[in-house]
Design an enzyme around this catalytic site. Structure first.
Site, PDB file in Angstrom:
ATOM      1  N   SER A   7     -95.882  33.830  20.122  1.00 59.44           N
ATOM      2  CA  SER A   7     -95.131  32.613  19.824  1.00 59.44           C
ATOM      3  C   SER A   7     -95.952  31.398  20.237  1.00 59.44           C
ATOM      4  O   SER A   7     -96.304  31.246  21.418  1.00 59.44           O
ATOM      5  CB  SER A   7     -93.806  32.609  20.582  1.00 59.44           C
ATOM      6  OG  SER A   7     -93.249  31.313  20.511  1.00 59.44           O
ATOM      7  N   HIS A  30     -95.913  33.629  15.340  1.00 59.56           N
ATOM      8  CA  HIS A  30     -94.474  33.372  15.440  1.00 59.56           C
ATOM      9  C   HIS A  30     -94.249  31.877  15.696  1.00 59.56           C
ATOM     10  O   HIS A  30     -94.762  31.315  16.670  1.00 59.56           O
ATOM     11  CB  HIS A  30     -93.872  34.215  16.567  1.00 59.56           C
ATOM     12  CG  HIS A  30     -92.385  34.158  16.673  1.00 59.56           C
ATOM     13  ND1 HIS A  30     -91.542  34.906  15.882  1.00 59.56           N
ATOM     14  CD2 HIS A  30     -91.576  33.427  17.481  1.00 59.56           C
ATOM     15  CE1 HIS A  30     -90.284  34.656  16.204  1.00 59.56           C
ATOM     16  NE2 HIS A  30     -90.276  33.749  17.174  1.00 59.56           N
ATOM     17  N   ASP A  32     -91.502  28.972  16.314  1.00 57.96           N
ATOM     18  CA  ASP A  32     -90.124  28.722  16.744  1.00 57.96           C
ATOM     19  C   ASP A  32     -89.687  27.317  16.362  1.00 57.96           C
ATOM     20  O   ASP A  32     -90.132  26.334  16.954  1.00 57.96           O
ATOM     21  CB  ASP A  32     -90.021  28.905  18.262  1.00 57.96           C
ATOM     22  CG  ASP A  32     -90.075  30.373  18.656  1.00 57.96           C
ATOM     23  OD1 ASP A  32     -89.288  31.161  18.103  1.00 57.96           O
ATOM     24  OD2 ASP A  32     -90.906  30.724  19.516  1.00 57.96           O
ATOM     25  N   MET A  34     -86.761  24.610  16.197  1.00 59.62           N
ATOM     26  CA  MET A  34     -85.474  24.286  16.853  1.00 59.62           C
ATOM     27  C   MET A  34     -85.063  22.864  16.502  1.00 59.62           C
ATOM     28  O   MET A  34     -85.911  21.970  16.459  1.00 59.62           O
ATOM     29  CB  MET A  34     -85.626  24.403  18.372  1.00 59.62           C
ATOM     30  CG  MET A  34     -86.189  25.747  18.830  1.00 59.62           C
ATOM     31  SD  MET A  34     -86.100  25.914  20.613  1.00 59.62           S
ATOM     32  CE  MET A  34     -87.143  27.383  20.853  1.00 59.62           C
ATOM     33  N   HIS A  63     -89.223  31.467  12.699  1.00 54.52           N
ATOM     34  CA  HIS A  63     -87.911  31.757  13.296  1.00 54.52           C
ATOM     35  C   HIS A  63     -87.117  30.456  13.340  1.00 54.52           C
ATOM     36  O   HIS A  63     -87.404  29.575  14.147  1.00 54.52           O
ATOM     37  CB  HIS A  63     -88.174  32.340  14.701  1.00 54.52           C
ATOM     38  CG  HIS A  63     -86.950  32.567  15.534  1.00 54.52           C
ATOM     39  ND1 HIS A  63     -87.026  32.840  16.891  1.00 54.52           N
ATOM     40  CD2 HIS A  63     -85.620  32.584  15.227  1.00 54.52           C
ATOM     41  CE1 HIS A  63     -85.802  32.999  17.384  1.00 54.52           C
ATOM     42  NE2 HIS A  63     -84.936  32.844  16.399  1.00 54.52           N
ATOM     43  N   MET A  65     -84.261  28.351  14.321  1.00 56.08           N
ATOM     44  CA  MET A  65     -83.118  28.152  15.219  1.00 56.08           C
ATOM     45  C   MET A  65     -82.533  26.794  14.867  1.00 56.08           C
ATOM     46  O   MET A  65     -82.613  25.827  15.633  1.00 56.08           O
ATOM     47  CB  MET A  65     -83.596  28.222  16.679  1.00 56.08           C
ATOM     48  CG  MET A  65     -83.898  29.645  17.114  1.00 56.08           C
ATOM     49  SD  MET A  65     -84.930  29.729  18.590  1.00 56.08           S
ATOM     50  CE  MET A  65     -86.545  29.585  17.826  1.00 56.08           C
ATOM     51  N   MET A 136     -82.685  38.889  19.543  1.00 52.59           N
ATOM     52  CA  MET A 136     -83.076  38.040  20.674  1.00 52.59           C
ATOM     53  C   MET A 136     -82.825  38.776  21.988  1.00 52.59           C
ATOM     54  O   MET A 136     -81.726  39.306  22.213  1.00 52.59           O
ATOM     55  CB  MET A 136     -82.283  36.724  20.677  1.00 52.59           C
ATOM     56  CG  MET A 136     -82.582  35.796  19.520  1.00 52.59           C
ATOM     57  SD  MET A 136     -84.318  35.366  19.314  1.00 52.59           S
ATOM     58  CE  MET A 136     -84.696  34.590  20.899  1.00 52.59           C
ATOM     59  N   GLY A 144     -90.423  31.611  28.250  1.00 51.85           N
ATOM     60  CA  GLY A 144     -90.567  31.873  29.677  1.00 51.85           C
ATOM     61  C   GLY A 144     -89.325  32.357  30.394  1.00 51.85           C
ATOM     62  O   GLY A 144     -89.266  32.330  31.621  1.00 51.85           O
ATOM     63  N   ASP A 174     -87.553  39.412  20.557  1.00 52.09           N
ATOM     64  CA  ASP A 174     -88.078  38.094  20.921  1.00 52.09           C
ATOM     65  C   ASP A 174     -87.429  37.614  22.207  1.00 52.09           C
ATOM     66  O   ASP A 174     -86.211  37.431  22.263  1.00 52.09           O
ATOM     67  CB  ASP A 174     -87.769  37.129  19.759  1.00 52.09           C
ATOM     68  CG  ASP A 174     -88.320  35.737  19.963  1.00 52.09           C
ATOM     69  OD1 ASP A 174     -89.060  35.505  20.943  1.00 52.09           O
ATOM     70  OD2 ASP A 174     -88.019  34.876  19.117  1.00 52.09           O
ATOM     71  N   GLY A 175     -88.297  37.402  23.209  1.00 56.19           N
ATOM     72  CA  GLY A 175     -87.821  36.823  24.462  1.00 56.19           C
ATOM     73  C   GLY A 175     -88.114  37.696  25.660  1.00 56.19           C
ATOM     74  O   GLY A 175     -87.598  38.811  25.751  1.00 56.19           O
TER      75      GLY A 175
END
Ligand code: DX5
Ligand code: ZN
Length: 214
Positions: A7, A30, A32, A34, A63, A65, A136, A144, A174-175
């Site tokens: 990511s 990846h 992200d 948002m 991804h 969000m 997720m 983190g 993911d995560g």
């Protein structure tokens, strides 16, 4: 073989092309996205996807969000996304179905994402139309965070449905994925591992990608 999708949320945004280059041995980039509405953070959007597209040969795994992603999926595809995933919580079933169809109409791979509190069953209306399902293993919004091991039964359940139906569908987690949590993910049936801080926080990024692959 397990695929690794670092990511870039954990990359140095002032040196993004360099940091995308550092993960050239991975399988996907990846990304992200948002919007500050679906999740309490704002990251990167369409212009950044477009900017990094020519800097790497790897597929861009975007991804989303964002609230009501059906409004934007075509623009992400046109910016260079290869896979686009939408949260099932972000819109109605009808609109999520429309988003998947729009991504497919652009010739790209499409999938749905489940937040930790969303049950496995939420994928069922979409599963036959997904190229990828993302589970997720943290609350979306920030890199983190600690891995939520209680998501593993959900991963295993979705793996069972994919196999029962004989679907050509990848299962991504993911995560909080790191060397100490990757085995549990793979044993539960994940075949794509997203990792942000575990990759970009490593002294040797290439070795870390190899370690996560197992
Ligand atoms: C969280 C993002 C993740 C995040 C993963 O909302 O979807 O992709 O960057 O970061 P780590 O691997 O650090 O948990
Ligand atoms: Zn992500």
């Amino acid at each position: 073989m397990v695929k690794i999708a670092p990511s870039i949320l954990s990359a140095d945004f002032a040196n993004l092309a360099r940091d995308v280059g550092r993960i050239a041995s991975a399988d996907y980039v990846h990304v992200d996205v948002m919007d500050g509405l679906f999740v309490p953070n704002i990251t990167i959007g369409i212009p950044v996807v477009k900017a990094i597209r020519p800097t790497t040969a790897l597929p861009l795994d975007v991804h989303l969000m964002i609230d009501r992603p059906v409004r934007y999926v075509e623009r992400f595809c046109d910016a260079g996304a290869d896979l686009v995933t939408c949260h099932v919580e972000a819109d109605t079933e009808e609109n999520t179905r429309a988003a998947l169809a729009k991504i497919h109409a652009r010739g790209k791979k499409a999938g749905v994402v489940l937040k930790p509190k969303t049950p496995a069953e939420a994928v069922l209306p979409f599963l036959d139309d997904c190229d990828i399902v993302l589970v997720m293993t943290v609350e979306p919004g920030f890199g983190g965070q600690s891995f939520m091991a209680d998501m593993l039964p959900k991963v295993a359940q979705i793996r069972a449905w994919i196999d029962e139906r004989g679907l050509d569908c990848e299962l991504e987690v993911d995560g909080g994925v790191a060397p100490d949590t990757r085995d549990a993910c793979v044993n539960a049936g994940a075949d794509v591992l997203v990792a942000g801080s575990a990759v970009y926080g490593a002294a040797d990024v290439c070795a870390r990608i190899q370690e996560l692959r197992g």
